[in-house]
Design a protein around this motif. Structure first.
Motif, mmCIF file in Angstrom:
data_model
loop_
_atom_site.group_PDB
_atom_site.id
_atom_site.type_symbol
_atom_site.label_atom_id
_atom_site.label_comp_id
_atom_site.label_asym_id
_atom_site.label_seq_id
_atom_site.Cartn_x
_atom_site.Cartn_y
_atom_site.Cartn_z
ATOM 1 N N ARG A 43 -25.555 2.394 -50.676
ATOM 2 C CA ARG A 43 -26.802 2.113 -51.419
ATOM 3 C C ARG A 43 -27.970 1.866 -50.473
ATOM 4 N N LYS A 44 -27.704 1.330 -49.289
ATOM 5 C CA LYS A 44 -28.770 1.065 -48.327
ATOM 6 C C LYS A 44 -28.940 2.199 -47.322
ATOM 7 N N GLY A 45 -28.158 3.268 -47.465
ATOM 8 C CA GLY A 45 -28.271 4.406 -46.561
ATOM 9 C C GLY A 45 -27.699 4.127 -45.187
ATOM 10 N N LEU A 46 -26.712 3.223 -45.101
ATOM 11 C CA LEU A 46 -26.110 2.862 -43.824
ATOM 12 C C LEU A 46 -24.799 3.614 -43.625
ATOM 13 N N LEU A 47 -24.536 4.015 -42.388
ATOM 14 C CA LEU A 47 -23.284 4.649 -42.043
ATOM 15 C C LEU A 47 -22.274 3.547 -41.705
ATOM 16 N N LEU A 48 -21.156 3.517 -42.424
ATOM 17 C CA LEU A 48 -20.138 2.480 -42.229
ATOM 18 C C LEU A 48 -18.912 3.102 -41.588
ATOM 19 N N THR A 49 -18.553 2.641 -40.384
ATOM 20 C CA THR A 49 -17.433 3.228 -39.649
ATOM 21 C C THR A 49 -16.517 2.132 -39.109
ATOM 22 N N SER A 50 -15.281 2.538 -38.782
ATOM 23 C CA SER A 50 -14.337 1.613 -38.162
ATOM 24 C C SER A 50 -13.435 2.386 -37.214
ATOM 25 N N ARG A 51 -12.911 1.686 -36.212
ATOM 26 C CA ARG A 51 -12.015 2.326 -35.244
ATOM 27 C C ARG A 51 -11.060 1.290 -34.684
ATOM 28 N N ILE A 52 -9.805 1.694 -34.530
ATOM 29 C CA ILE A 52 -8.795 0.836 -33.915
ATOM 30 C C ILE A 52 -8.396 1.471 -32.592
ATOM 31 N N ALA A 53 -8.486 0.731 -31.506
ATOM 32 C CA ALA A 53 -8.115 1.255 -30.193
ATOM 33 C C ALA A 53 -6.647 1.664 -30.186
ATOM 34 N N ASN B 238 -22.920 -9.754 -43.775
ATOM 35 C CA ASN B 238 -24.144 -10.102 -43.043
ATOM 36 C C ASN B 238 -24.747 -8.882 -42.367
ATOM 37 N N ALA B 239 -23.877 -8.071 -41.732
ATOM 38 C CA ALA B 239 -24.375 -6.892 -41.018
ATOM 39 C C ALA B 239 -25.106 -5.951 -41.967
ATOM 40 N N ILE B 240 -24.542 -5.739 -43.152
ATOM 41 C CA ILE B 240 -25.182 -4.856 -44.131
ATOM 42 C C ILE B 240 -26.437 -5.500 -44.710
ATOM 43 N N LYS B 241 -26.362 -6.795 -44.991
ATOM 44 C CA LYS B 241 -27.502 -7.488 -45.590
ATOM 45 C C LYS B 241 -28.729 -7.453 -44.677
ATOM 46 N N PHE B 242 -28.510 -7.601 -43.370
ATOM 47 C CA PHE B 242 -29.642 -7.693 -42.439
ATOM 48 C C PHE B 242 -29.983 -6.359 -41.787
ATOM 49 N N SER B 243 -29.427 -5.252 -42.287
ATOM 50 C CA SER B 243 -29.729 -3.927 -41.741
ATOM 51 C C SER B 243 -30.417 -3.077 -42.798
ATOM 52 N N GLU B 244 -31.452 -2.364 -42.398
ATOM 53 C CA GLU B 244 -32.181 -1.471 -43.294
ATOM 54 C C GLU B 244 -31.972 -0.011 -42.932
#
Length: 415
Positions: free
Chosen positions: A249-259, A283-289
């Motif tokens: 909804r905020k146009g953010l790319l959400l990614t994850s990685r496990i070493a 918090n990361a999503i809330k404070f990122s535009e």
């Protein structure tokens, strides 16, 4: 009048079977402004002490009946005698006699023949030191009372928060349940919008209530950890799925990685790990535009002797601190507003946000990071952050997790 004891003349008790010594000591002390009482032996000294406790006791060693050592010990056992300065007067200056005097409870000693100036100065010093110690004891008692009152206040606050959270959550669950039922009925566009607003507002309020409840449990020491096997990849996918729609909804790319070197199966408390990671992601999503929010899971090498301090589980297993422990580091990165260096000290304090203006713009109780810190430390780990204003932040926490034993009968978390 003695300036050390305002309001009355100081009172000394001289105990010696030698009348010459008593007269000499009396004259020296009376010239210094002291009121003096005399005793010829230990028994008489104890009787006079009980009638009117003196400010200082002068006590000879060699006396008939009770010697000075026995008298000193007896005086220490009397009410008020535990802190009264006692000066031993002795003609014995050998190490054994001096040690015996201190063991009996003497404050100090002076060797005969007495010197009037030395005697009065020694007594003045003893009384001054006793007065300072008494003030310190009174201050310590006051501080102890204040500490106990603060602990009791914190306990009552935690109980109140826990009770109120429970009481509020019960009707809130009713509100959310009825809203869900309402959303399943035919509604006009305006009614649907209102019902969805009620639902989202209720969810937000329930998050706040749960935060307060968790915080109060941790503060009161009533929150316990579970010890469960879980698959790390499945765990991370489940957590990321909770925030996919919010990030989109905020146009953010959400990614994850496990070493690659991180074990796939681990043992810990996945529910509390999810709570920590969810707080940081929210918090990361809330404070990122703009930009992205990413999660990285990797090994954090720690000394092998650092054990995991999970409590015994409800499944009746013995302590598993002998099992192999792996320190896993979770990092949550964003391209958000960042944090000013001066605000870092406030990051993990309860009810505080790094910048008060963020409360007005973004909302929140300021409990999320405080709960994260307490949960991480409860697991035996640590948490921290680095940030640059306007360029984003990285929050990292490391927790020790066990590796499941082969053929373990421990309950496994359903994938």
């Amino acid at each position: 009048m003695n300036p050390l004891i305002p309001g009355r003349a100081p009172y000394a008790l001289i105990t010696d079977d030698d009348i010459i010594i008593r007269m000499f000591a009396r004259e020296a002390l009376e010239q210094a402004g002291w009121v003096v009482e005399e005793a010829q032996n230990g028994s008489e000294a104890c009787e006079l002490f009980q009638k009117c406790p003196p400010d200082v006791v002068l006590l000879d060693v060699m006396m008939p009946g009770m010697d000075g050592f026995a008298t000193c010990a007896a005086l220490r056992r009397l009410p008020g005698g535990e802190h009264t300065p006692i000066l031993i007067m002795t003609g014995l200056d050998d190490f054994e006699s001096i040690t015996k005097a201190y063991d009996a409870g003497a404050t100090d000693f002076i060797v005969k023949p007495l010197n009037a100036m030395l005697l009065t100065h020694r007594i003045r010093y003893m009384v001054r030191a006793d007065q300072v110690l008494q003030e310190l004891r009174e201050s310590q008692a006051t501080l102890t009372q204040a500490r106990d009152a603060a602990i009791e206040g914190a306990r009552l606050k935690s109980e109140f928060l826990a009770t109120m959270s429970h009481e509020i959550r019960t009707p809130m669950n009713g509100v959310l349940g009825m809203t869900d039922w309402l959303l399943d009925t035919p509604l006009t566009a305006e009614q649907l919008d209102c019902a969805q607003t009620i639902r989202s507002s209720g969810d937000a309020l329930l998050v706040i209530i749960n935060d307060i409840l968790d915080f109060s449990k941790i503060e009161s020491g009533k929150l316990s950890l579970e010890l469960l096997d879980f698959d790390l990849s499945t765990f991370l996918d489940r957590v990321m799925a909770l925030f996919g729609e919010r990030a989109q909804r905020k146009g953010l790319l959400l990614t994850s990685r496990i070493a690659e070197d991180v074990p796939g199966s681990l043992c810990g408390d996945p529910a509390r790990l999810q709570q920590i990671l969810s707080n940081l992601l929210a918090n990361a999503i809330k404070f990122s535009e703009h930009g992205s929010v990413s999660v990285l899971v990797e090994l954090d090498q720690r000394p092998a002797e650092q054990g995991l301090e999970f409590p015994a589980t409800r499944y009746g297993e013995p302590s598993a601190q002998q099992e192999q422990v792996t320190h896993i580091r979770f990092s949550v990165s964003d391209n958000g507003i960042g944090i000013e260096p001066s605000a870092f000290s406030k990051l993990f304090q309860p009810f505080v946000q790094a910048d008060g203006s963020t409360t007005r713009k973004y909302g929140g109780t300021g409990l999320g990071l405080a709960i994260c810190k307490q949960l991480v430390e409860l697991m035996g780990g640590h948490i921290g952050a680095e940030s640059e204003p306007g360029s984003g932040s990285i929050f990292r926490f490391t927790v020790p997790l066990q590796q499941p034993l082969a053929n373990s009968n421990r309950r496994r978390e359903a994938a």
